[in-house]
Design a protein around this motif. Structure first.
Motif, short mmCIF file in Angstrom:
data_model
loop_
_atom_site.label_atom_id
_atom_site.label_comp_id
_atom_site.label_asym_id
_atom_site.label_seq_id
_atom_site.Cartn_x
_atom_site.Cartn_y
_atom_site.Cartn_z
N VAL A 30 0.83 -1.21 0.00
CA VAL A 30 0.00 0.00 0.00
C VAL A 30 0.86 1.26 0.00
O VAL A 30 1.92 1.30 0.61
CB VAL A 30 -0.96 0.03 1.21
CG1 VAL A 30 -1.85 -1.20 1.22
CG2 VAL A 30 -0.22 0.15 2.53
N THR A 31 0.39 2.28 -0.69
CA THR A 31 1.07 3.57 -0.72
C THR A 31 0.63 4.41 0.48
O THR A 31 -0.33 4.06 1.17
CB THR A 31 0.73 4.35 -1.99
OG1 THR A 31 -0.66 4.71 -1.92
CG2 THR A 31 0.98 3.53 -3.24
N ALA A 32 1.29 5.53 0.65
CA ALA A 32 0.94 6.41 1.76
C ALA A 32 -0.40 7.09 1.52
O ALA A 32 -0.94 7.73 2.42
CB ALA A 32 2.04 7.45 1.95
N GLY A 33 -0.94 6.95 0.31
CA GLY A 33 -2.21 7.61 0.03
C GLY A 33 -3.43 6.77 0.35
O GLY A 33 -4.55 7.23 0.23
N VAL A 34 -3.21 5.51 0.77
CA VAL A 34 -4.32 4.56 0.84
C VAL A 34 -5.34 4.92 1.92
O VAL A 34 -6.53 4.69 1.78
CB VAL A 34 -3.77 3.12 1.00
CG1 VAL A 34 -3.31 2.84 2.42
CG2 VAL A 34 -4.80 2.09 0.55
N VAL A 35 -4.88 5.49 3.01
CA VAL A 35 -5.75 5.73 4.15
C VAL A 35 -5.02 6.62 5.15
O VAL A 35 -3.79 6.70 5.13
CB VAL A 35 -6.15 4.36 4.78
CG1 VAL A 35 -5.02 3.79 5.60
CG2 VAL A 35 -7.41 4.44 5.59
N GLU A 36 -5.75 7.34 5.99
CA GLU A 36 -5.11 8.21 6.99
C GLU A 36 -4.94 7.44 8.30
O GLU A 36 -5.93 7.04 8.92
CB GLU A 36 -6.00 9.44 7.20
CG GLU A 36 -5.34 10.57 7.98
CD GLU A 36 -4.09 11.13 7.32
OE1 GLU A 36 -3.13 11.40 8.06
OE2 GLU A 36 -4.06 11.26 6.07
N PRO A 37 -3.69 7.18 8.73
CA PRO A 37 -3.50 6.39 9.95
C PRO A 37 -4.01 7.12 11.19
O PRO A 37 -3.89 8.34 11.28
CB PRO A 37 -1.99 6.21 10.05
CG PRO A 37 -1.41 6.71 8.80
CD PRO A 37 -2.42 7.62 8.16
N ARG A 38 -4.58 6.36 12.11
CA ARG A 38 -5.06 6.95 13.37
C ARG A 38 -3.88 7.17 14.31
O ARG A 38 -2.84 6.52 14.17
CB ARG A 38 -6.08 6.02 14.03
CG ARG A 38 -5.48 4.76 14.62
CD ARG A 38 -6.53 3.74 15.02
NE ARG A 38 -7.23 3.20 13.84
CZ ARG A 38 -8.23 2.33 13.90
NH1 ARG A 38 -8.66 1.90 15.08
NH2 ARG A 38 -8.78 1.88 12.79
N TYR A 39 -4.05 8.06 15.26
CA TYR A 39 -3.08 8.17 16.35
C TYR A 39 -3.51 7.21 17.43
O TYR A 39 -4.69 7.09 17.72
CB TYR A 39 -3.07 9.59 16.92
CG TYR A 39 -2.39 10.57 16.02
CD1 TYR A 39 -0.99 10.58 15.90
CD2 TYR A 39 -3.12 11.47 15.26
CE1 TYR A 39 -0.35 11.46 15.06
CE2 TYR A 39 -2.49 12.37 14.41
CZ TYR A 39 -1.10 12.37 14.32
OH TYR A 39 -0.48 13.22 13.48
N PRO A 40 -2.54 6.49 18.03
CA PRO A 40 -2.91 5.59 19.12
C PRO A 40 -3.55 6.39 20.26
O PRO A 40 -3.07 7.48 20.59
CB PRO A 40 -1.57 5.00 19.57
CG PRO A 40 -0.61 5.25 18.46
CD PRO A 40 -1.09 6.47 17.76
N SER A 41 -4.64 5.87 20.82
CA SER A 41 -5.26 6.53 21.96
C SER A 41 -4.51 6.13 23.23
O SER A 41 -3.74 5.17 23.22
CB SER A 41 -6.72 6.08 22.07
OG SER A 41 -6.75 4.69 22.36
N PHE A 42 -4.76 6.84 24.31
CA PHE A 42 -4.12 6.50 25.58
C PHE A 42 -4.50 5.07 25.98
O PHE A 42 -3.67 4.27 26.39
CB PHE A 42 -4.55 7.48 26.67
CG PHE A 42 -3.95 7.17 28.01
CD1 PHE A 42 -2.58 7.35 28.23
CD2 PHE A 42 -4.74 6.66 29.04
CE1 PHE A 42 -2.02 7.03 29.46
CE2 PHE A 42 -4.17 6.34 30.27
CZ PHE A 42 -2.82 6.54 30.48
N LYS A 43 -5.79 4.74 25.80
CA LYS A 43 -6.27 3.40 26.11
C LYS A 43 -5.52 2.36 25.27
O LYS A 43 -5.13 1.30 25.75
CB LYS A 43 -7.78 3.34 25.82
CG LYS A 43 -8.55 2.39 26.69
CD LYS A 43 -10.04 2.50 26.42
CE LYS A 43 -10.59 1.14 26.08
NZ LYS A 43 -11.80 1.17 25.29
N GLY A 44 -5.34 2.70 23.99
CA GLY A 44 -4.63 1.80 23.07
C GLY A 44 -3.20 1.57 23.51
O GLY A 44 -2.70 0.44 23.46
N ILE A 45 -2.57 2.65 23.95
CA ILE A 45 -1.17 2.55 24.37
C ILE A 45 -1.05 1.66 25.61
O ILE A 45 -0.17 0.81 25.70
CB ILE A 45 -0.60 3.96 24.66
CG1 ILE A 45 -0.51 4.75 23.35
CG2 ILE A 45 0.77 3.88 25.32
CD1 ILE A 45 -0.25 6.23 23.50
N MET A 46 -2.00 1.83 26.54
CA MET A 46 -1.98 1.01 27.75
C MET A 46 -2.23 -0.46 27.40
O MET A 46 -1.55 -1.36 27.89
CB MET A 46 -3.03 1.49 28.76
CG MET A 46 -2.78 2.89 29.33
SD MET A 46 -1.08 3.16 29.88
CE MET A 46 -1.09 2.17 31.38
#
Lengths: 259, 322
Positions: A177-193
């Motif tokens: 996939v190229t960088a144009g395929v989708v906008e990556p999410r930022y990890p949430s605090f909950k996700g990081i934990m």
């Protein structure tokens, strides 16, 4: 649907890169981070699994040491688990050696779809996705700028020189996939934990049943014979615009006789 | 020592051989007296042009019915090699299909592939390729070890194409064997994104815009300036990814490599990815508000200023000249 995403942990591209004077390869002994170009594949995989209504995203990565910093970032985005092939024997692996390791690890996860970036931001060979697909004997589509899945096949808009092609491909398949395929999410605090307790299965080359002679320096079919500074372009005149800089450009273009 | 045979993966569009292929053919002739081409498609359609560039024989698969080239072409190459063909070196262009075929073939033959090269030579009995790293500041020379055929990918515009005036190349059929589980990726429709004016490949002037333009609508300034200078408009990856302009505008490592007389970079900071695609330009003008932007390190004329102020005035000044 189960999706494997190949991710690479690389030296921070914001820091100037250095070659190891002895091995003449990129120094990777500092802190490693998730290659940003892999975050698109992770996001795409999460969205495809979501749309399919079930399944999970497994990360596959390899490293000469047992670095997990970058993997945790991708787990924090929402991937369920990771397979990290970590072995000193992997140091110096070329693209084919890398592909052999990734292919063997991917096989264990039995995915319906394998996503990769088009190229890493440090080595940028851009051949690993096809090498992995070739070793797994799977069909593949490279340079995807859009992906959807249905009826046992993956539909891709593939970038071309002239525009893009609509491509259909039976699954399981490997898609880069190229960088144009989708906008990556930022990890949430909950996700990081949550990422801290997600399973990372650490394997060695031997665990994968691979011959250590086929990877790393031992398996390389190339030898760096010279590293030299390229002829540098010299910076020319730099001026601060105080309202008249455009005249300087016109003058320069005039001198070059392109007007 | 010269190589006995070099293959060049030949790409063509609408019956015309791509520049990258002709560039590699010129370099291949420096390495060997026997340069052959390998084409995924109809060989007869391009045999004359290839012959004029020194190709003795073109191995061609014939029509592939819309299949992506990687799998069938690599399989046909491997079959030809198994059948006795023995190229010392196979040269591929750094293109979408070039990378696909080289990667597949690498896995099939269990031979490594060295990528991103700008040079190749023969040293004794070894093939040595040259790859620029760190945005082109350092050159790494790598020697292939072990048995051939050796596989290498080359960047566009690394060599100058040159005709030899040779007759049409002989066309040899390269049969595609059964592809098993790997086949099946097929193009169902092709979309061409039209662009106006001169092409990035051969324009004397290229005007590119980047993230510093702030918003998609401001790209109009780049188009206007390009029109005034009879230039090709270009773009950084950042604004292509953001969807401001089509991919066909992209200048950079993944995108077009350009070498115009003048390259104007407006609102482009100069990521490695971009610089690799334009640092071969004869003259570079950069406009950026950040005095620390890497682009200034390679600019012949650097303007530290706001593109929203400098560009409208530049356009006005050029319009006044008529």
């Amino acid at each position: 649907m189960n999706v494997v995403v190949c991710v690479k942990q690389i030296p921070d591209p914001a820091e100037p890169g250095q070659l190891d004077p002895e091995t003449k390869t990129l120094k990777r002994d500092g802190k490693l981070i998730l290659d940003e170009s892999d975050s698109y594949g992770v996001e795409m995989a999460l969205q495809l699994v979501d749309a399919a209504g079930g399944g999970e995203v497994t990360l596959v990565s390899m490293a000469p040491n047992n670095e997990v910093g970058g993997i945790r970032t991708a787990l924090a985005m929402g991937a369920a688990k990771a397979i990290l092939v970590s072995d000193p024997a992997l140091a110096g692996s070329d693209s084919l050696g890398t592909a052999k390791v990734l292919a063997a690890a991917i096989k264990r996860a039995e995915p319906d779809l394998v996503l990769t970036a088009t190229e890493s931001s440090d080595g940028y060979t851009g051949t690993v996705p096809e090498q992995v697909a070739g070793l797994l004997d799977l069909p593949s589509v490279t340079f995807a700028k859009q992906i959807s899945v249905g009826d046992g096949k993956v539909s891709v808009q593939r970038q071309t020189e002239a525009g893009f092609d609509d491509v259909e491909c039976p699954m399981p398949a490997v898609v880069s996939v190229t960088a144009g395929v989708v906008e990556p999410r930022y990890p949430s605090f909950k996700g990081i934990m949550a990422a801290k307790s997600k399973p990372v299965d650490e394997l060695t080359v031997g665990d994968l049943g691979l011959d250590a002679g086929a990877v790393g320096w031992a398996g390389g079919q190339q030898e760096i014979v010279d590293v030299s500074a390229a002829e540098e372009r010299q910076a020319g005149e730099i001026i601060e615009d105080e309202g008249e800089a455009h005249l300087k450009i016109v003058e320069f273009l005039d001198q070059l006789k392109v007007l | 020592m010269a190589l006995s045979t070099v293959w060049v993966f030949a790409e063509a569009r609408d019956g015309k051989v791509l520049p990258i292929t002709l560039e590699m053919l010129a370099q291949a002739r420096e390495l060997s007296d026997n340069v052959e081409a390998f084409h995924g498609g109809d060989g007869a359609a391009i045999a004359a042009e290839l012959g004029a560039h020194g190709v003795t024989k073109v191995h061609a698969t014939g029509d592939l019915g819309g299949a992506l080239l990687g799998v069938p072409v690599a399989a046909a190459m491997a079959a030809a090699i198994e059948g006795g063909a023995a190229p010392d070196l196979i040269m591929f262009g750094t293109t979408y299909d070039g990378r696909d075929v080289a990667g597949r073939l690498s896995a099939k033959l269990d031979r490594t592939v060295i990528t991103n090269n700008v040079g190749v030579s023969v040293d004794g009995d070894a093939i040595v390729v040259v790859e620029p790293v760190f945005g082109g500041s350092t050159n790494v020379s790598t020697k292939f070890s072990g048995p051939g055929p050796h596989l290498a990918l080359f960047r566009p515009k690394s060599f100058e194409p040159a005709e030899t005036g040779g007759g049409a190349a002989e066309v040899a059929e390269a049969a595609v064997p059964d592809l098993g589980g790997a086949g099946g990726a097929t193009v169902t429709e092709r979309h061409v994104e039209e662009r106006e004016g001169p092409s990035l490949d051969d324009a004397a002037v290229v005007v590119s815009g980047g993230r510093g333009l702030g918003e998609a609508e401001k790209y109009d300034m780049i188009e206007t300036l390009a029109k005034l200078l009879k230039a090709a408009p270009g773009a950084s990856r950042a604004i292509v990814d953001a969807g401001w302009v089509p991919y066909s505008y992209q200048v950079g490592q993944t995108g077009k490599v350009v070498k115009p007389t003048v390259y104007i970079a407006a609102g482009i900071s100069g990521a490695t990815q971009h610089m690799v695609g334009m640092k071969g330009s004869k003259n570079i003008i950069a406009i950026n508000k950040d005095a620390e932007a890497p682009i200034f390190s390679i600019a012949d004329l650097g303007i530290v200023g706001d593109v929203h102020k400098v560009l409208p005035k530049l356009i006005e000044a050029l319009e006044a000249r008529g």
